[in-house]
Scaffold this active site. Structure first.
Site, PDB file in Angstrom:
ATOM      1  N   TYR A  71       0.831  -1.195   0.000  1.00  0.00           N
ATOM      2  CA  TYR A  71       0.000   0.000   0.000  1.00  0.00           C
ATOM      3  C   TYR A  71       0.874   1.257   0.000  1.00  0.00           C
ATOM      4  CZ  TYR A  71      -3.680   3.308   0.881  1.00  0.00           C
ATOM      5  OH  TYR A  71      -4.549   4.361   0.736  1.00  0.00           O
ATOM      6  N   PHE A 123      -6.914  23.005 -24.097  1.00  0.00           N
ATOM      7  CA  PHE A 123      -7.261  21.586 -24.172  1.00  0.00           C
ATOM      8  C   PHE A 123      -8.462  21.388 -23.247  1.00  0.00           C
ATOM      9  CE2 PHE A 123      -7.286  17.527 -25.611  1.00  0.00           C
ATOM     10  CZ  PHE A 123      -7.599  16.700 -24.556  1.00  0.00           C
ATOM     11  N   THR A 124      -9.360  20.511 -23.632  1.00  0.00           N
ATOM     12  CA  THR A 124     -10.663  20.398 -22.986  1.00  0.00           C
ATOM     13  C   THR A 124     -10.558  20.152 -21.477  1.00  0.00           C
ATOM     14  OG1 THR A 124     -10.620  18.101 -23.655  1.00  0.00           O
ATOM     15  CG2 THR A 124     -11.859  19.595 -25.061  1.00  0.00           C
ATOM     16  N   ASP A 214       2.303  20.902 -20.020  1.00  0.00           N
ATOM     17  CA  ASP A 214       1.495  19.708 -20.306  1.00  0.00           C
ATOM     18  C   ASP A 214       2.345  18.851 -21.238  1.00  0.00           C
ATOM     19  OD1 ASP A 214      -1.887  18.977 -21.472  1.00  0.00           O
ATOM     20  OD2 ASP A 214      -0.089  17.733 -21.309  1.00  0.00           O
ATOM     21  N   LYS A 257      -0.310   8.519 -23.361  1.00  0.00           N
ATOM     22  CA  LYS A 257       0.116   8.842 -24.726  1.00  0.00           C
ATOM     23  C   LYS A 257       1.577   8.459 -24.879  1.00  0.00           C
ATOM     24  CE  LYS A 257      -3.581  11.547 -23.997  1.00  0.00           C
ATOM     25  NZ  LYS A 257      -4.411  11.398 -22.801  1.00  0.00           N
ATOM     26  N   ARG A 381     -13.284  17.043 -33.302  1.00  0.00           N
ATOM     27  CA  ARG A 381     -12.486  18.086 -32.653  1.00  0.00           C
ATOM     28  C   ARG A 381     -12.919  19.432 -33.251  1.00  0.00           C
ATOM     29  NH1 ARG A 381     -10.003  16.678 -28.059  1.00  0.00           N
ATOM     30  NH2 ARG A 381     -12.287  16.617 -27.846  1.00  0.00           N
ATOM     31  N   PHE A 448     -18.820  16.564 -25.518  1.00  0.00           N
ATOM     32  CA  PHE A 448     -18.478  15.734 -26.681  1.00  0.00           C
ATOM     33  C   PHE A 448     -18.383  14.255 -26.312  1.00  0.00           C
ATOM     34  CE2 PHE A 448     -14.249  15.337 -25.053  1.00  0.00           C
ATOM     35  CZ  PHE A 448     -14.059  16.521 -24.371  1.00  0.00           C
TER      36      PHE A 448
HETATM   37  C1  LIG Z   1      -2.798  17.382 -24.262  1.00  0.00           C
HETATM   38  C2  LIG Z   1      -3.592  16.603 -23.273  1.00  0.00           C
HETATM   39  N1  LIG Z   1      -3.550  16.974 -21.970  1.00  0.00           N
HETATM   40  C3  LIG Z   1      -4.278  16.299 -21.031  1.00  0.00           C
HETATM   41  C4  LIG Z   1      -5.067  15.214 -21.381  1.00  0.00           C
HETATM   42  C5  LIG Z   1      -5.875  14.528 -20.294  1.00  0.00           C
HETATM   43  O1  LIG Z   1      -5.248  13.328 -20.000  1.00  0.00           O
HETATM   44  P1  LIG Z   1      -6.105  12.068 -19.531  1.00  0.00           P
HETATM   45  O2  LIG Z   1      -6.907  12.484 -18.321  1.00  0.00           O
HETATM   46  O3  LIG Z   1      -6.994  11.683 -20.671  1.00  0.00           O
HETATM   47  O4  LIG Z   1      -5.069  11.020 -19.201  1.00  0.00           O
HETATM   48  C6  LIG Z   1      -5.124  14.784 -22.725  1.00  0.00           C
HETATM   49  C7  LIG Z   1      -5.969  13.628 -23.110  1.00  0.00           C
HETATM   50  N2  LIG Z   1      -6.244  13.468 -24.356  1.00  0.00           N
HETATM   51  C8  LIG Z   1      -6.883  12.315 -24.938  1.00  0.00           C
HETATM   52  C9  LIG Z   1      -8.159  11.885 -24.224  1.00  0.00           C
HETATM   53  C10 LIG Z   1      -9.233  12.909 -24.292  1.00  0.00           C
HETATM   54  C11 LIG Z   1      -9.407  13.757 -23.226  1.00  0.00           C
HETATM   55  C12 LIG Z   1     -10.403  14.726 -23.295  1.00  0.00           C
HETATM   56  C13 LIG Z   1     -11.186  14.859 -24.439  1.00  0.00           C
HETATM   57  C14 LIG Z   1     -10.994  13.990 -25.510  1.00  0.00           C
HETATM   58  C15 LIG Z   1     -10.003  13.021 -25.450  1.00  0.00           C
HETATM   59  C16 LIG Z   1      -7.119  12.575 -26.416  1.00  0.00           C
HETATM   60  O5  LIG Z   1      -6.660  13.608 -26.919  1.00  0.00           O
HETATM   61  O6  LIG Z   1      -7.719  11.728 -27.036  1.00  0.00           O
HETATM   62  C17 LIG Z   1      -4.367  15.502 -23.682  1.00  0.00           C
HETATM   63  O7  LIG Z   1      -4.380  15.137 -24.988  1.00  0.00           O
END
Ligand SMILES: Cc1ncc(COP(=O)(O)O)c(/C=N/[C@@H](Cc2ccccc2)C(=O)O)c1O
Length: 456
Positions: A71, A123-124, A214, A257, A381, A448
């Protein structure tokens, strides 16, 4: 020029099956014309995302057998800490289950109500956690990044004038950090140059504003620097990755990634106080500070994935496969974001479906039509991903209305790329016949993922 092949051979396969057009009509309408809501069993070639979909190496699978599931104080945590220090150079590590968890922690710690966080395109999940912490994202990426046809080699660059104007307008006290993404996802996987990052560093240092990186696709960005930025051709990708990280104060990482794992992420910082607070918060939201919501085996696979992610043969093959698909589509006159990015090829849905306004969701429509043609799954996107303006409640209407063909690492062969290219060409040839969609269900956050549509 002789051909070259992937620097690995396949040791295990996961059979996939072709579906029929009839199957796909049923599947996509049950999925509300949202590719996120399809079952993977109904997908032939899955280009939804490069997140968590890569193939692990035999060493990583071996690492899964070495999970120390204590743990507290797991051996794998210390192996991961060593890998982060060796390859990225950050001092302190807080493991998290994936990238958005690290974004949640750093936003909660560093952002106060009314703060402004400049970044090179949104980024979203990153923007949402900044907003949930009371901050407002401000885009400081160069204008070229918003033009799909502009061939600027480093579209991820920051417009230093925009950044300085923002600092002067809001004052450094309202700016907890500048958020710099490497290989900017929403711009089409577009790199930032080291020269620009150094200039951002100099500017922010004048006002004592930290940079949070990031680093989700940092190795891919480093590869573009090696290939395109003068003076780096003889540098290793690993050395360039370190140079990038050393210009920043901390990082959030989705290891799903570049770092080649199916789950995992971390927050890494150089500031002891931020670390202490993050280590305290992680036990509230993720798990003890030495596992952060991950099993020991996951951390072992991540440590090994970090090491593999910067190997020259690997990153050259990875980027090469994306370029191969992109060049093929460009050769057939299909509008895509240029230059071809690091993790996928982005179709320009606005140019492909000019007869659809963004209120008819062109990218959402194109992704559904692509799936219907041959079972290739891509990701919207565009306006759906851009969400609504928090003040007006209106759609955010982005310049980039794209469909992302995202290539998982070490999964598909060149033959799959050929099938994908032919399917895109088929849909493109019939584009005039494509009609738009109406949104019939809209979730509150990150709509989305779960929104549902019907044919207009
Ligand atoms: C540049 C960047 N910064 C942070 C994160 C978050 O990381 P995580 O929480 O997913 O591990 C992502 C995740 N990207 C994925 C998954 C995704 C996430 C949100 C909307 C659509 C798709 C994608 O682009 O497919 C990223 O691309």
């Amino acid at each position: 020029r002789r051909s070259w092949a992937e620097p690995y051979k396949i040791k295990m396969v996961e059979p996939v099956k072709m579906t029929t057009r009839k199957d796909r009509e049923k599947a996509i309408s049950e999925a509300g014309y949202n590719t996120f809501l399809l079952r993977s069993g109904d997908v032939y070639i899955d280009l939804l995302t490069d997140s968590g979909t890569s193939a692990m190496s035999d060493r990583q699978w071996a690492g899964m057998m070495l999970g120390d599931e204590a743990y507290a104080g797991s051996r794998n945590y210390y192996n991961l800490e060593d890998a982060v220090r060796q390859f990225y150079g950050y001092k302190y590590l807080v493991p998290t289950h994936q990238g958005r968890a690290a974004e949640h922690l750093i936003s909660k710690i560093m952002i106060s109500d009314g703060d402004v966080i400049p970044g090179n395109m949104y980024f979203t999940t990153t923007r949402l956690h900044q907003e949930l912490a009371g901050g407002t994202f401000a885009d400081v990426i160069i204008d070229e990044a918003h033009d799909p046809e502009n061939e600027h080699p480093f579209k991820g660059n920051v417009d230093l004038q925009k950044l300085e104007d923002l600092i002067k307008k809001h004052g450094p006290d309202r700016m907890p950090y500048v958020s710099i993404a490497t290989a900017v996802n929403m711009a089409g996987g577009q790199p930032i140059s080291l020269e620009n990052l150094q200039q951002v560093r100099e500017l922010t240092a004048e006002y004592d504003i930290p940079i949070i990186h990031d680093m989700t696709r940092v190795a891919e960005n480093a590869y573009f620097i090696k290939k395109k930025e003068p003076g780096y051709a003889d540098k290793s990708v690993a050395a360039i990755v370190r140079q990038i990280c050393d210009l920043t104060d901390g990082a959030t990482m989705s290891a799903k990634k570049d770092a080649l794992v199916n789950i995992g992420g971390f927050l890494a910082v150089n500031d002891r106080e931020v670390f202490e607070e993050a280590r305290n918060l992680v036990v509230v939201y993720e798990g003890l500070h030495t596992y952060g919501g991950l099993a020991g085996r996951d951390m072992e696979a991540m440590a090994l994935g970090i090491e593999e992610s910067v190997q020259e043969d690997h990153i050259r093959a990875r980027i090469g496969q994306v370029q191969y698909l992109g060049d093929k589509l460009i050769g057939w006159g299909i509008p895509v974001v240029r230059p071809i990015g690091s993790h996928g090829v982005f179709l320009d849905a606005r140019k492909i479906l000019p007869h659809l306004s963004q209120d008819q969701f062109p990218a959402q429509t194109l992704a559904a039509e692509l799936y219907l043609d041959a079972g290739v799954r891509a990701m919207e996107r565009g306006v759906v991903s851009a969400g609504r303006n928090t003040e007006t409640g209106e759609h955010n209407y982005p310049d980039l209305e794209l469909v992302r063909l995202t290539i998982p690492r070490r999964v598909y062969t060149q033959a799959h790329m050929d099938v994908v290219a032919e399917s895109v060409a088929e849909v493109f040839a019939n584009r005039e016949k494509i009609s738009g969609l109406n949104m019939i269900y809209e979730p509150k956050y990150l709509r989305f993922f779960q929104a549902r549509f019907e044919r207009a």
